[in-house]
Motif scaffolding. Structure first.
Motif, short mmCIF file in Angstrom:
data_model
loop_
_atom_site.label_atom_id
_atom_site.label_comp_id
_atom_site.label_asym_id
_atom_site.label_seq_id
_atom_site.Cartn_x
_atom_site.Cartn_y
_atom_site.Cartn_z
N PHE A 76 0.84 -1.21 0.00
CA PHE A 76 0.00 0.00 0.00
C PHE A 76 0.87 1.26 0.00
CE2 PHE A 76 -2.22 3.33 2.38
CZ PHE A 76 -3.39 3.46 1.63
N GLY B 159 -6.03 7.23 -6.65
CA GLY B 159 -7.02 7.62 -5.67
C GLY B 159 -7.14 6.58 -4.57
N ARG B 160 -7.87 6.89 -3.51
CA ARG B 160 -7.96 6.00 -2.35
C ARG B 160 -8.54 4.64 -2.73
NH1 ARG B 160 -10.15 9.99 2.53
NH2 ARG B 160 -8.32 11.37 2.54
N ARG B 161 -9.64 4.66 -3.49
CA ARG B 161 -10.27 3.39 -3.87
C ARG B 161 -9.34 2.58 -4.76
NH1 ARG B 161 -15.91 3.38 -7.09
NH2 ARG B 161 -14.53 4.37 -8.62
N ARG C 119 1.32 4.22 -2.89
CA ARG C 119 1.06 5.64 -2.61
C ARG C 119 2.12 6.53 -3.24
NH1 ARG C 119 1.77 7.34 2.26
NH2 ARG C 119 0.36 9.11 2.25
N ARG D 88 -10.40 7.20 -10.18
CA ARG D 88 -9.40 6.21 -9.76
C ARG D 88 -8.01 6.83 -9.76
NH1 ARG D 88 -11.30 1.00 -9.54
NH2 ARG D 88 -13.40 0.71 -10.36
N LYS E 176 -1.77 10.53 -9.48
CA LYS E 176 -1.53 9.57 -8.40
C LYS E 176 -2.80 8.75 -8.20
CE LYS E 176 1.25 10.25 -5.09
NZ LYS E 176 1.93 10.62 -3.84
N LEU F 45 -6.11 2.76 -4.79
CA LEU F 45 -5.00 2.27 -3.97
C LEU F 45 -5.33 0.93 -3.34
CD1 LEU F 45 -3.58 5.36 -2.01
CD2 LEU F 45 -2.27 3.69 -3.31
N ILE F 46 -6.50 0.86 -2.74
CA ILE F 46 -6.90 -0.38 -2.07
C ILE F 46 -7.09 -1.49 -3.08
CG2 ILE F 46 -8.69 -1.45 -0.65
CD1 ILE F 46 -9.12 1.31 0.64
N PHE G 23 0.94 9.74 8.60
CA PHE G 23 0.71 8.30 8.48
C PHE G 23 1.49 7.53 9.55
CE2 PHE G 23 0.72 4.09 6.61
CZ PHE G 23 -0.55 4.01 6.08
#
Length: 763
Positions: free
Chosen positions: A23, A212-214, A27, A200, A210, A216-217, A276
């Protein structure tokens, strides 16, 4: 049973760490619009042209012919900014094969090959191999497929089959290489723009994106799920490479190896920001608390956590003072805590102070608290904190790898003697394994360290061979870190390690770079730091002794005095034996001399010799019960219980009404499992002394062994009548009543027994 959960929990934690690292690396990924430009073969470095010949030969079997080389700006914005690719064309199927180089170089899996066919409606058929999980979103107007196969023919067969299906509704078109590259460039641009529209991708600059959060997962999960398929495919290709060309590995250019190392370094740096890192700290802290809730009380857990924070805080403070970057603190469930940071050019002295800065402050504080707490109290939080601080930090200061003290010893001594360093680490694993007999979690810790032993041996072997070459490089005035890196990578290939998987080569290279810096510390520096470490360790040990036993030096003197007294005592007994021996030689029937020598032997713990002399005393005094009782006591010391019973048989023949003899013989008959004989002795003794409550109590214990619970109750009643304040009688009767179901009466007897025991303790 709970210890069986530790390996399972640790396994789950390791899986979680793998997901987390994936993950964090995702990022960092920055995407850009790619750019492709056709180039002639003369503009490509000769070593790369030679490398691409492997793919040309492999694709020629399937009808592909080379068109041109391509200078490509990758879609992923990672150094180097541009790279070289190869374009081949299959005239019959109007399909291009684009061959790229993987920067994380695997000799058996070096090339990324994709098949591309454009149709007249501007749609595209793409067949990749082992790369589909990296596609972020649906590719507009494209059919994407991936067999994840080690065999190129399987990939090409899949492309042909799909091409045949699509040919029924649309026609493939032939494009010149430059037109194909421009069309592919526009197609990927459209793909990235569509991913931005679906959120995305997030646009961060004019032409940069870069995840996006969704996304990334999703990419993290997809990458981990595809990991097994990719690993299996890579392993199969390694086996194929060993079978082909007589087992000769593919020669990878040195510059490509350097670029791969630099790319991995880029991926490892700045993985987490400050915010983080804070969330990681809080999350790991929560897991740590849960893992220790069943082990420690809340107060003890709070003290333990404070001690860990102080310990790791010392490491972190030293790291920041020496210019380390990305400092972070993590709690490890079931284990402890860990301070992490990065500095590529850290010196041996800096590493020494960082290792010492963890245990030393906590040890000093613990000794100080103990010195304050010991004179005034034996319990309480201050004393608890003292012992936790001392045990945690003094243990970590011991020269056992991988503890802080072990890492210091490895730095100062064994970095110059790599093979001995490997043995030192193996000893550390063995010691941790022994500690696992007391604390099973140490077995897991030892196992994790043991996994690194083969790599340590490999590093030691290479270090010894590389020393002279690295000295020559470093002796040059204009030598750079890049030169040292090239030297290491070059010799790794020469020593036969160039075919290792990239992850192992990267770890090996990084370890060799670090050990090279440690190797060049001056002898005087090593000696001074070694003395400082030894002083800290010995100071911690003696300081703890002084805090616990302020007069421990006096106790040592007393111990020496006691030792001298023991020596004098033994010498005196030896003189008595010699004197008695002279007397016996003069008169073999001297009963007194045998008795004196037996007592002297007994004081020297020579029971066999004392028993032999006791036999002579009994022989010379057949009508006297005292020698028989003495010999019985000697036989009891050797656990000759049958002999003891025989001596008491003779005593009772001489004195048939000796109550103590019956009672003693009953005890030893029980040890010989002769319960009926013991019962007969107790009965006879009770007839002779009916008011002696100890006889009834002993018989009650024996009846308890025989599970004669009613007999136990009867004897206990008699004892209570004769001696109302005897707690053992109530305890015996309570247990017997419980066995026959009289629970309420048993509880009352137990309460009475507890009250009487408390009175006895108070007195």
């Amino acid at each position: 049973m709970q210890y069986l959960l530790y390996p399972v929990a640790l396994y789950l934690i390791l899986i979680g760490i793998r997901y987390l690292l994936t993950f964090l690396q995702l990022r960092k990924v920055v995407l850009q619009y790619p750019k492709f430009q056709a180039q002639s073969a003369q503009s490509v470095p000769a070593e790369l042209r030679q490398l691409f010949q492997t793919s040309i030969a492999e694709l020629a079997v399937h009808g592909f012919k080379p068109c041109c080389y391509v200078q490509a700006r990758s879609m992923s914005k990672i150094e180097p900014p541009t790279g070289w690719e190869l374009l081949l064309y299959h005239r019959e199927h109007k399909t291009y094969a684009k061959v790229g180089l993987r920067l994380l170089t695997e000799p058996a899996d070096l090339f990324e090959i994709g098949f591309y066919t454009f149709f007249k409606d501007q749609s595209l058929l793409i067949t990749l191999n082992g790369q589909a999980h990296g596609v972020i979103d649906q590719v507009p107007r494209a059919t994407l497929q991936d067999p994840y196969s080690a065999d190129l023919s399987v990939q090409w067969q899949m492309h042909q089959e799909k091409l045949s299906q699509l040919a029924a509704t649309q026609a493939a078109c032939a494009l010149a290489p430059e037109v194909f590259l421009k069309a592919l460039q526009l197609h990927i641009r459209e793909y990235l723009d569509a991913a931005v529209q679906s959120r995305r991708l997030v646009k961060t600059a004019a032409q940069e994106f870069k995840l996006g959060r969704r996304a990334l997962i999703q990419q993290m999960v997809a990458g981990m799920q595809a990991g097994k398929k990719v690993a299996k495919m890579t392993q199969q290709r390694r086996e194929q490479a060993r079978r082909q060309a007589g087992g000769q590995p593919l020669e990878i250019p040195l510059e490509l190896e350097v670029q791969s190392y630099q790319r991995m370094e880029f991926l490892q740096k700045d993985l987490v920001g400050r915010k983080f890192r804070t969330w990681l700290l809080l999350g790991s802290l929560a897991l740590f608390v849960v893992s220790y809730m069943q082990v420690f009380s809340p107060e003890r857990l709070a003290i333990f956590m404070a001690a860990l924070i102080l310990h790791e805080g010392g490491h972190l403070l030293a790291m920041r003072l020496f210019g380390y970057q990305d400092t972070a603190l993590l709690f490890l469930p079931f284990l402890g805590a860990l301070a992490t940071a990065r500095k590529d050019d850290a010196t041996l002295t800096q590493k020494f102070w960082i290792s010492l800065a963890g245990p030393l402050p906590g040890l000093i504080l613990g000794i100080g608290c103990l010195a304050i707490a010991t004179p005034t109290q034996t319990t309480g939080w201050l004393l608890e904190a003292s012992w936790i601080l001392i045990s945690l930090n003094l243990f970590n200061l011991l020269p056992i790898y991988p503890l802080d003290g072990g890492q210091i010893a490895d730095l100062l001594i064994f970095s110059r003697h790599p093979y001995i360093g490997v043995i030192f680490k193996m000893i550390g694993v063995a010691l941790l394994g022994l500690l696992g007999l007391v604390q099973p979690m140490m077995f897991v810790f030892a196992g994790l360290i043991a996994l690194g032993i083969p790599n340590s041996f490999r590093v030691a072997k290479i270090t010894v061979k590389l020393r002279s070459e690295l000295r020559q490089v470093c002796s040059q005035k204009d030598a750079t870190q890049q030169d040292i890196l090239r030297t290491i990578l070059h010799h790794l290939k020469q020593l036969g390690h160039g075919t290792l998987p990239f992850a192992q080569r990267y770890t090996l290279t990084k370890t060799l770079l670090m050990s090279h810096r440690e190797l060049h510390a001056k002898r005087r520096t090593r000696l001074a730091l070694s003395l400082l470490y030894c002083g800290s360790l010995l100071g911690g040990i003696f300081g703890t002794l002084q805090a616990v036993l302020p007069n421990w030096t006096g106790l040592l003197a007393q111990a020496a005095q006691v030792s001298n007294q023991m020596e004098e005592h033994n010498a005196e007994q030896q003189r008595l034996i010699e004197t008695a021996t002279v007397a016996i030689q003069a008169n073999p029937n001297d009963s007194e001399a045998y008795q004196q020598r037996a007592q002297a032997y007994l004081r020297l713990q020579n029971i066999e010799a004392a028993l032999a002399d006791s036999d002579q005393v009994v022989r010379l005094n057949p009508k006297d019960i005292q020698p028989l009782m003495t010999r019985a006591s000697y036989r009891a010391m050797t656990q000759d219980y049958q002999g003891v019973v025989q001596d008491y048989d003779r005593i009772l023949e001489l004195q048939p009404k000796n109550v103590d003899a019956y009672q003693n013989r009953a005890s030893y008959r029980m040890l010989c499992n002769n319960y009926q004989g013991a019962l007969a002795d107790y009965n006879t003794a009770i007839q002779l002394a009916p008011m002696n409550y100890s006889l009834y109590l002993d018989r009650a214990y024996m009846r308890q062994e025989l599970k004669d619970f009613k007999g136990v109750i009867a004897d206990a009643n008699t004892v209570i009548r004769l001696e109302p304040n005897q707690p053992d009688a109530y305890a015996l009767r309570s247990e017997a009543r419980r066995q026959i179901g009289e629970t309420q009466a048993a509880d009352l007897d137990q309460q009475k027994a507890d009250q009487l025991y408390e009175v006895w303790q108070a007195e």
